[in-house]
Design a protein around this motif. Sequence first.
Motif, PDB file in Angstrom:
ATOM      1  N   VAL A 136       1.020  -1.358   0.068  1.00 22.90           N
ATOM      2  CA  VAL A 136       0.068  -0.128   0.021  1.00 22.90           C
ATOM      3  C   VAL A 136       0.756   1.241   0.130  1.00 22.90           C
ATOM      4  O   VAL A 136       1.629   1.611   0.742  1.00 22.90           O
ATOM      5  CB  VAL A 136      -0.987   0.003   1.117  1.00 22.90           C
ATOM      6  CG1 VAL A 136      -1.807   1.236   1.289  1.00 22.90           C
ATOM      7  CG2 VAL A 136      -1.956  -1.178   1.195  1.00 22.90           C
ATOM      8  N   TRP A 137       0.824   1.935  -0.983  1.00 17.08           N
ATOM      9  CA  TRP A 137       1.466   3.385  -1.051  1.00 17.08           C
ATOM     10  C   TRP A 137       0.013   4.308  -1.261  1.00 17.08           C
ATOM     11  O   TRP A 137      -0.279   4.570  -2.623  1.00 17.08           O
ATOM     12  CB  TRP A 137       2.454   3.724  -2.203  1.00 17.08           C
ATOM     13  CG  TRP A 137       3.446   2.994  -1.949  1.00 17.08           C
ATOM     14  CD1 TRP A 137       3.881   1.528  -2.283  1.00 17.08           C
ATOM     15  CD2 TRP A 137       4.707   3.457  -1.052  1.00 17.08           C
ATOM     16  NE1 TRP A 137       5.301   1.131  -1.967  1.00 17.08           N
ATOM     17  CE2 TRP A 137       5.497   2.182  -1.112  1.00 17.08           C
ATOM     18  CE3 TRP A 137       4.741   4.647  -0.100  1.00 17.08           C
ATOM     19  CZ2 TRP A 137       6.931   2.449  -0.595  1.00 17.08           C
ATOM     20  CZ3 TRP A 137       6.137   4.424   0.560  1.00 17.08           C
ATOM     21  CH2 TRP A 137       6.862   3.476   0.610  1.00 17.08           C
ATOM     22  N   LEU A 138      -0.501   4.883  -0.324  1.00 18.41           N
ATOM     23  CA  LEU A 138      -1.893   5.289  -0.502  1.00 18.41           C
ATOM     24  C   LEU A 138      -2.104   6.264   0.672  1.00 18.41           C
ATOM     25  O   LEU A 138      -2.636   6.010   1.622  1.00 18.41           O
ATOM     26  CB  LEU A 138      -2.915   4.112  -0.572  1.00 18.41           C
ATOM     27  CG  LEU A 138      -4.531   4.762  -0.598  1.00 18.41           C
ATOM     28  CD1 LEU A 138      -4.688   5.844  -1.558  1.00 18.41           C
ATOM     29  CD2 LEU A 138      -5.217   3.559  -0.493  1.00 18.41           C
ATOM     30  N   CYS A 152      -3.777  11.774  -2.920  1.00 12.91           N
ATOM     31  CA  CYS A 152      -2.855  11.968  -3.924  1.00 12.91           C
ATOM     32  C   CYS A 152      -3.491  12.186  -5.299  1.00 12.91           C
ATOM     33  O   CYS A 152      -4.463  11.872  -5.619  1.00 12.91           O
ATOM     34  CB  CYS A 152      -1.921  10.584  -4.062  1.00 12.91           C
ATOM     35  SG  CYS A 152      -0.663  10.701  -2.913  1.00 12.91           S
ATOM     36  N   ALA A 153      -2.747  12.666  -6.459  1.00  7.44           N
ATOM     37  CA  ALA A 153      -3.070  12.870  -7.625  1.00  7.44           C
ATOM     38  C   ALA A 153      -1.923  12.911  -8.631  1.00  7.44           C
ATOM     39  O   ALA A 153      -0.987  12.998  -8.179  1.00  7.44           O
ATOM     40  CB  ALA A 153      -3.992  14.295  -7.830  1.00  7.44           C
ATOM     41  N   PRO A 154      -2.102  12.428  -9.913  1.00  8.34           N
ATOM     42  CA  PRO A 154      -3.360  12.016 -10.587  1.00  8.34           C
ATOM     43  C   PRO A 154      -3.932  10.743 -10.138  1.00  8.34           C
ATOM     44  O   PRO A 154      -5.246  10.436 -10.269  1.00  8.34           O
ATOM     45  CB  PRO A 154      -2.991  12.057 -11.930  1.00  8.34           C
ATOM     46  CG  PRO A 154      -1.490  11.797 -12.205  1.00  8.34           C
ATOM     47  CD  PRO A 154      -0.944  12.507 -10.739  1.00  8.34           C
ATOM     48  N   GLN A 155      -2.907   9.680  -9.796  1.00  7.30           N
ATOM     49  CA  GLN A 155      -3.517   8.466  -9.066  1.00  7.30           C
ATOM     50  C   GLN A 155      -3.569   8.624  -7.805  1.00  7.30           C
ATOM     51  O   GLN A 155      -2.920   9.431  -6.949  1.00  7.30           O
ATOM     52  CB  GLN A 155      -2.536   7.159  -9.525  1.00  7.30           C
ATOM     53  CG  GLN A 155      -2.206   7.134 -10.981  1.00  7.30           C
ATOM     54  CD  GLN A 155      -3.600   6.567 -11.774  1.00  7.30           C
ATOM     55  OE1 GLN A 155      -4.530   7.120 -12.111  1.00  7.30           O
ATOM     56  NE2 GLN A 155      -3.326   5.363 -12.104  1.00  7.30           N
ATOM     57  N   SER A 156      -4.703   7.860  -7.175  1.00  7.44           N
ATOM     58  CA  SER A 156      -4.725   7.970  -5.501  1.00  7.44           C
ATOM     59  C   SER A 156      -3.771   7.203  -4.971  1.00  7.44           C
ATOM     60  O   SER A 156      -3.351   7.469  -3.760  1.00  7.44           O
ATOM     61  CB  SER A 156      -6.149   7.343  -5.604  1.00  7.44           C
ATOM     62  OG  SER A 156      -7.249   8.262  -5.647  1.00  7.44           O
ATOM     63  N   ASP A 178      -8.461  -4.411 -12.482  1.00 12.82           N
ATOM     64  CA  ASP A 178      -9.612  -3.748 -11.806  1.00 12.82           C
ATOM     65  C   ASP A 178      -9.156  -2.504 -11.015  1.00 12.82           C
ATOM     66  O   ASP A 178      -9.668  -1.099 -11.170  1.00 12.82           O
ATOM     67  CB  ASP A 178     -10.392  -4.558 -10.869  1.00 12.82           C
ATOM     68  CG  ASP A 178     -11.292  -5.593 -11.593  1.00 12.82           C
ATOM     69  OD1 ASP A 178     -11.215  -5.519 -12.998  1.00 12.82           O
ATOM     70  OD2 ASP A 178     -11.619  -6.605 -10.996  1.00 12.82           O
ATOM     71  N   LEU A 179      -7.878  -2.635 -10.219  1.00 15.05           N
ATOM     72  CA  LEU A 179      -7.381  -1.507  -9.380  1.00 15.05           C
ATOM     73  C   LEU A 179      -6.869  -0.500 -10.495  1.00 15.05           C
ATOM     74  O   LEU A 179      -7.003   0.651 -10.259  1.00 15.05           O
ATOM     75  CB  LEU A 179      -6.442  -2.156  -8.428  1.00 15.05           C
ATOM     76  CG  LEU A 179      -6.847  -2.912  -7.369  1.00 15.05           C
ATOM     77  CD1 LEU A 179      -5.672  -3.744  -6.593  1.00 15.05           C
ATOM     78  CD2 LEU A 179      -7.470  -2.027  -6.220  1.00 15.05           C
ATOM     79  N   ALA A 180      -6.357  -0.930 -11.578  1.00 14.41           N
ATOM     80  CA  ALA A 180      -5.474   0.015 -12.450  1.00 14.41           C
ATOM     81  C   ALA A 180      -6.751   0.989 -12.987  1.00 14.41           C
ATOM     82  O   ALA A 180      -6.325   1.856 -13.689  1.00 14.41           O
ATOM     83  CB  ALA A 180      -4.798  -0.740 -13.514  1.00 14.41           C
ATOM     84  N   GLY A 181      -7.914   0.356 -13.430  1.00 11.99           N
ATOM     85  CA  GLY A 181      -9.015   0.994 -13.782  1.00 11.99           C
ATOM     86  C   GLY A 181      -9.487   1.763 -12.850  1.00 11.99           C
ATOM     87  O   GLY A 181     -10.887   2.351 -13.300  1.00 11.99           O
ATOM     88  N   SER A 182      -9.217   1.973 -11.499  1.00 14.22           N
ATOM     89  CA  SER A 182      -9.852   2.706 -10.493  1.00 14.22           C
ATOM     90  C   SER A 182      -8.955   3.704 -10.017  1.00 14.22           C
ATOM     91  O   SER A 182      -9.081   3.948  -8.794  1.00 14.22           O
ATOM     92  CB  SER A 182     -10.572   1.494  -9.443  1.00 14.22           C
ATOM     93  OG  SER A 182     -11.122   0.632 -10.150  1.00 14.22           O
ATOM     94  N   ARG A 183      -8.409   4.552 -10.743  1.00 14.45           N
ATOM     95  CA  ARG A 183      -7.444   5.462 -10.343  1.00 14.45           C
ATOM     96  C   ARG A 183      -6.290   4.970  -9.498  1.00 14.45           C
ATOM     97  O   ARG A 183      -5.627   5.744  -8.530  1.00 14.45           O
ATOM     98  CB  ARG A 183      -8.258   6.562  -9.469  1.00 14.45           C
ATOM     99  CG  ARG A 183      -9.394   7.272 -10.452  1.00 14.45           C
ATOM    100  CD  ARG A 183      -8.793   7.880 -11.685  1.00 14.45           C
ATOM    101  NE  ARG A 183      -8.226   8.974 -11.184  1.00 14.45           N
ATOM    102  CZ  ARG A 183      -8.711  10.278 -11.164  1.00 14.45           C
ATOM    103  NH1 ARG A 183      -9.787  10.680 -11.387  1.00 14.45           N
ATOM    104  NH2 ARG A 183      -7.983  11.459 -10.763  1.00 14.45           N
ATOM    105  N   PHE A 184      -5.801   3.842  -9.658  1.00 14.76           N
ATOM    106  CA  PHE A 184      -4.574   3.312  -8.934  1.00 14.76           C
ATOM    107  C   PHE A 184      -3.519   3.055 -10.141  1.00 14.76           C
ATOM    108  O   PHE A 184      -4.085   2.469 -11.060  1.00 14.76           O
ATOM    109  CB  PHE A 184      -4.795   2.353  -8.066  1.00 14.76           C
ATOM    110  CG  PHE A 184      -5.814   2.577  -6.908  1.00 14.76           C
ATOM    111  CD1 PHE A 184      -5.314   3.387  -5.968  1.00 14.76           C
ATOM    112  CD2 PHE A 184      -7.191   2.255  -6.731  1.00 14.76           C
ATOM    113  CE1 PHE A 184      -6.389   3.865  -4.703  1.00 14.76           C
ATOM    114  CE2 PHE A 184      -8.010   2.523  -5.798  1.00 14.76           C
ATOM    115  CZ  PHE A 184      -7.396   3.272  -4.950  1.00 14.76           C
ATOM    116  N   ASP A 185      -2.150   2.892  -9.664  1.00 16.83           N
ATOM    117  CA  ASP A 185      -1.295   1.940 -10.391  1.00 16.83           C
ATOM    118  C   ASP A 185      -1.340   0.773  -9.778  1.00 16.83           C
ATOM    119  O   ASP A 185      -1.206   0.933  -8.407  1.00 16.83           O
ATOM    120  CB  ASP A 185      -0.022   2.720 -10.462  1.00 16.83           C
ATOM    121  CG  ASP A 185       0.392   3.637 -11.776  1.00 16.83           C
ATOM    122  OD1 ASP A 185      -0.710   3.916 -12.422  1.00 16.83           O
ATOM    123  OD2 ASP A 185       1.476   3.922 -11.871  1.00 16.83           O
TER     124      ASP A 185
END
Length: 351
Positions: A136-138, A152-156, A178-185
């Motif tokens: 987790v880097w969030l 965080c932006a652009p990715q959460s 699914d995570l990559a399509g939800s504003r995460f790398d």
Amino acid sequence: MRYIIIGAGAVGGSIGGRLAEAGHDVVLVARGAHLEALRQHGLRLLTPDGDLRLSIPAVSGPEELTEHGGLRTDDVLILCVKSQDTAAVLRQWASLPVTGGGGTASELIPVVCAQNGVENEREALRLFQNVYGLCVWLPSLHMEPGVVAAHCAPQSGILTVGRYPDGVDDRIKQIGHDLAGSRFDAPVVDDVMRWKYGKLLNNLGNAFEAVAGVSGKPSGDLSGDEELADRLVEAAEEEGRRALSAAGIPFVGPGERRAVQGNRMNVAEIPGAPRGGGSSWQSLARGAGSIETDYLSGEIVLIGRTHGVPTPVNALMQRLTAQFVAEGREPGSLPVAELAELVDRAQKSEG
């Protein structure tokens, strides 16, 4: 897939909220006032891009999941509770029958450990057949019932995933997609624990932030307290590197992490939601009654003791944070200079 987020706090709320925003089926598991707020008003997810209101089903635990059809064969449990709660929470879910699956959760349902520390996956594998790690880097905050802020932006965030203890399979590839399509790398790797041990070293600063209000991760010009805190945290991290090296445990270094992160995850201001502190700081600020330091600083102490490596700084931070919890002290209330004296004394006594 349906994602059941067990522990819908700062990390769990951010992951669950972003997945729901992207159109995925999500159930949040929470408790107390937070659960009631989620039920009445939905999840309020604050981000640098805006203020989201998300209507997501919320339950108190496995017994209430029956209202949503019970466990299904396409469910994924994403574990976001603190490490000290992992074993008890997983026991609640392990024996649940899976509708149409001919078995129990422990046999059929994957568990993804989206938590700090490195012990959770091992605990999960005692009960569940299919376990995955998530590094987790969030940066996120949960201080108010029903409200989570992801800063965080652009990715959460960056959520590195892989099978535990190692490897990659089709299920984790789908979860990563699914995570990559939800504003995460969401890099899918075959050595996820190497990433989690690297994050463990970074999380050794959590205890310093919790007791003294400084994490030793400065940017720009340093104040006197920040420069001193940076040296104290570096001493704890150096103990960690020595302990991991003595144990033969590989870990990702900061250079490799920065190369992956790039400019995709930058902390940004959110009006009305100041950043605050990290997960350990938040536990003290909320009066949670426990703190995860036994699985961060305490993990390094355990490895050091097992392999003959002195870890006096981490042992001190483990004791201090436990004392803060027991006494109900405010986070950041120990002067940095006083903490430095305690660190110096601990190092000398060990030497």
